[in-house]
Design a protein around this motif. Sequence first.
Motif, PDB file in Angstrom:
ATOM      1  N   HIS A  46       9.301  -6.812  -8.356  1.00  0.00           N
ATOM      2  CA  HIS A  46      10.192  -6.340  -7.295  1.00  0.00           C
ATOM      3  C   HIS A  46      10.630  -7.491  -6.406  1.00  0.00           C
ATOM      4  N   MET A  47      11.687  -7.255  -5.676  1.00  0.00           N
ATOM      5  CA  MET A  47      12.151  -8.247  -4.703  1.00  0.00           C
ATOM      6  C   MET A  47      11.117  -8.376  -3.579  1.00  0.00           C
ATOM      7  N   SER A  48      11.082  -9.547  -2.958  1.00  0.00           N
ATOM      8  CA  SER A  48      10.048  -9.843  -1.962  1.00  0.00           C
ATOM      9  C   SER A  48      10.456  -9.420  -0.559  1.00  0.00           C
ATOM     10  N   PHE A  49      11.068  -8.232  -0.448  1.00  0.00           N
ATOM     11  CA  PHE A  49      11.523  -7.737   0.853  1.00  0.00           C
ATOM     12  C   PHE A  49      10.941  -6.356   1.136  1.00  0.00           C
ATOM     13  N   ALA A  50      10.931  -6.005   2.394  1.00  0.00           N
ATOM     14  CA  ALA A  50      10.511  -4.667   2.820  1.00  0.00           C
ATOM     15  C   ALA A  50      11.379  -4.259   4.001  1.00  0.00           C
ATOM     16  N   GLY A  51      11.642  -2.962   4.103  1.00  0.00           N
ATOM     17  CA  GLY A  51      12.458  -2.457   5.193  1.00  0.00           C
ATOM     18  C   GLY A  51      11.619  -1.899   6.322  1.00  0.00           C
ATOM     19  N   ILE A  52      12.292  -1.555   7.409  1.00  0.00           N
ATOM     20  CA  ILE A  52      11.607  -1.022   8.589  1.00  0.00           C
ATOM     21  C   ILE A  52      10.883   0.279   8.254  1.00  0.00           C
ATOM     22  N   ASP A  53      11.517   1.155   7.473  1.00  0.00           N
ATOM     23  CA  ASP A  53      10.885   2.427   7.112  1.00  0.00           C
ATOM     24  C   ASP A  53       9.591   2.191   6.332  1.00  0.00           C
ATOM     25  N   ALA A  54       9.612   1.229   5.409  1.00  0.00           N
ATOM     26  CA  ALA A  54       8.408   0.933   4.624  1.00  0.00           C
ATOM     27  C   ALA A  54       7.296   0.408   5.513  1.00  0.00           C
ATOM     28  N   LEU A  55       7.631  -0.443   6.474  1.00  0.00           N
ATOM     29  CA  LEU A  55       6.618  -0.971   7.382  1.00  0.00           C
ATOM     30  C   LEU A  55       5.987   0.152   8.204  1.00  0.00           C
ATOM     31  N   LYS A  56       6.810   1.100   8.634  1.00  0.00           N
ATOM     32  CA  LYS A  56       6.281   2.232   9.394  1.00  0.00           C
ATOM     33  C   LYS A  56       5.394   3.110   8.518  1.00  0.00           C
ATOM     34  N   THR A  57       5.822   3.355   7.283  1.00  0.00           N
ATOM     35  CA  THR A  57       5.037   4.199   6.377  1.00  0.00           C
ATOM     36  C   THR A  57       3.648   3.623   6.147  1.00  0.00           C
ATOM     37  N   PHE A  58       3.568   2.303   6.013  1.00  0.00           N
ATOM     38  CA  PHE A  58       2.278   1.659   5.733  1.00  0.00           C
ATOM     39  C   PHE A  58       1.588   1.153   6.999  1.00  0.00           C
ATOM     40  N   GLU A  59       2.097   1.587   8.157  1.00  0.00           N
ATOM     41  CA  GLU A  59       1.499   1.263   9.452  1.00  0.00           C
ATOM     42  C   GLU A  59       1.316  -0.237   9.648  1.00  0.00           C
ATOM     43  N   PRO A  85       4.933  -1.130  -1.221  1.00  0.00           N
ATOM     44  CA  PRO A  85       6.212  -0.401  -1.204  1.00  0.00           C
ATOM     45  C   PRO A  85       6.967  -0.477  -2.524  1.00  0.00           C
ATOM     46  N   GLY A  86       7.021  -1.640  -3.133  1.00  0.00           N
ATOM     47  CA  GLY A  86       7.756  -1.791  -4.381  1.00  0.00           C
ATOM     48  C   GLY A  86       7.102  -1.063  -5.542  1.00  0.00           C
ATOM     49  N   ILE A  87       5.801  -1.267  -5.709  1.00  0.00           N
ATOM     50  CA  ILE A  87       5.126  -0.678  -6.868  1.00  0.00           C
ATOM     51  C   ILE A  87       5.030   0.842  -6.743  1.00  0.00           C
ATOM     52  N   LEU A  88       4.916   1.368  -5.520  1.00  0.00           N
ATOM     53  CA  LEU A  88       4.899   2.817  -5.342  1.00  0.00           C
ATOM     54  C   LEU A  88       6.283   3.419  -5.579  1.00  0.00           C
ATOM     55  N   GLU A 100       3.762  11.451 -17.247  1.00  0.00           N
ATOM     56  CA  GLU A 100       2.512  12.115 -16.895  1.00  0.00           C
ATOM     57  C   GLU A 100       1.363  11.135 -16.709  1.00  0.00           C
ATOM     58  N   CYS A 101       1.514   9.924 -17.211  1.00  0.00           N
ATOM     59  CA  CYS A 101       0.464   8.903 -17.107  1.00  0.00           C
ATOM     60  C   CYS A 101       1.118   7.612 -16.632  1.00  0.00           C
ATOM     61  N   VAL A 102       0.967   7.288 -15.356  1.00  0.00           N
ATOM     62  CA  VAL A 102       1.589   6.100 -14.762  1.00  0.00           C
ATOM     63  C   VAL A 102       0.494   5.095 -14.419  1.00  0.00           C
ATOM     64  N   ARG A 103       0.547   3.928 -15.047  1.00  0.00           N
ATOM     65  CA  ARG A 103      -0.458   2.879 -14.845  1.00  0.00           C
ATOM     66  C   ARG A 103       0.305   1.559 -14.676  1.00  0.00           C
ATOM     67  N   LEU A 104       0.396   1.085 -13.452  1.00  0.00           N
ATOM     68  CA  LEU A 104       1.237  -0.060 -13.136  1.00  0.00           C
ATOM     69  C   LEU A 104       0.445  -1.160 -12.443  1.00  0.00           C
ATOM     70  N   PHE A 105       0.939  -2.398 -12.580  1.00  0.00           N
ATOM     71  CA  PHE A 105       0.389  -3.500 -11.793  1.00  0.00           C
ATOM     72  C   PHE A 105       1.511  -4.473 -11.458  1.00  0.00           C
ATOM     73  N   GLU A 106       1.284  -5.241 -10.415  1.00  0.00           N
ATOM     74  CA  GLU A 106       2.225  -6.302 -10.038  1.00  0.00           C
ATOM     75  C   GLU A 106       1.444  -7.484  -9.493  1.00  0.00           C
ATOM     76  N   ARG A 122      -0.823 -12.103  -4.539  1.00  0.00           N
ATOM     77  CA  ARG A 122      -1.731 -10.956  -4.605  1.00  0.00           C
ATOM     78  C   ARG A 122      -1.417 -10.094  -5.822  1.00  0.00           C
ATOM     79  N   GLN A 123      -2.343  -9.170  -6.109  1.00  0.00           N
ATOM     80  CA  GLN A 123      -2.151  -8.242  -7.220  1.00  0.00           C
ATOM     81  C   GLN A 123      -2.375  -6.821  -6.728  1.00  0.00           C
ATOM     82  N   ALA A 124      -1.545  -5.911  -7.198  1.00  0.00           N
ATOM     83  CA  ALA A 124      -1.688  -4.489  -6.875  1.00  0.00           C
ATOM     84  C   ALA A 124      -1.742  -3.692  -8.170  1.00  0.00           C
ATOM     85  N   VAL A 125      -2.545  -2.629  -8.177  1.00  0.00           N
ATOM     86  CA  VAL A 125      -2.664  -1.726  -9.320  1.00  0.00           C
ATOM     87  C   VAL A 125      -2.494  -0.300  -8.808  1.00  0.00           C
ATOM     88  N   VAL A 126      -1.724   0.506  -9.520  1.00  0.00           N
ATOM     89  CA  VAL A 126      -1.491   1.897  -9.134  1.00  0.00           C
ATOM     90  C   VAL A 126      -1.721   2.804 -10.341  1.00  0.00           C
TER      91      VAL A 126
END
Length: 212
Positions: A46-59, A85-88, A100-106, A122-126
């Motif tokens: 994903h692109m390395s950006f985040a919006g104001i709404d995403a920042l609020k969602t993740f506190e 935000p991107g991976i979700l 039905e089966c979502v297994r992601l990493f970034e 960093r690494q994220a897994v969902v």
Amino acid sequence: LAALGVSYIVWRRPVVRAASPLSENPHTHARIRRNAISAGLCETVHMSFAGIDALKTFEVNFDDAVALENPLSLAVSHLRPTLLPGILSTASLNVRRGAECVRLFEIGPVFLPGNPPKEELRQAVVLAGKSRPDHFSDKARPADFFDLKGIVERILETSGRCSVPAEYVPAQVAVFESGASAAIMAGGATIGCMGRIASKVVAAFELPAALY
């Protein structure tokens, strides 16, 4: 050049320098990526950006995020302080398309305040939905905390960067449900966190209730 002609260009043999050997990091990152894929995860980018709404969602406090001076829109107003935000968003897209089966990493950079801003890899897994695709012999159960823990352990053990066994200590993290999250500790230091995503975040991304 057009006025003088090519005959006036001084001829010089190009200087050739031997390439330096790759540092440990590219090899380590490639090994971690291979191990994540072998664990049944699909890589996202994903692109390395985040919006104001995403920042609020993740506190995320706005002071803890690097703001762009001239963003194209509010959806890309900051450099991302987290990969979530991107991976979700990708997980949500897959679920809404019937997966039905979502297994992601970034694996990617996040940016923290500083002068200049600090960049960390960093690494994220969902995991969302079933723990694995259905088989004709039986149906898969829903993915849970221990599926995620197994993947984390596999990545850590094969990364070559964690010399001591990781410990999983109960911890309260804003993005996770209370009582369903843990800090990942190694050698007395916190190297990550994991858990079930908070219901308000799940609702914001239109995802299943059980999301890890």
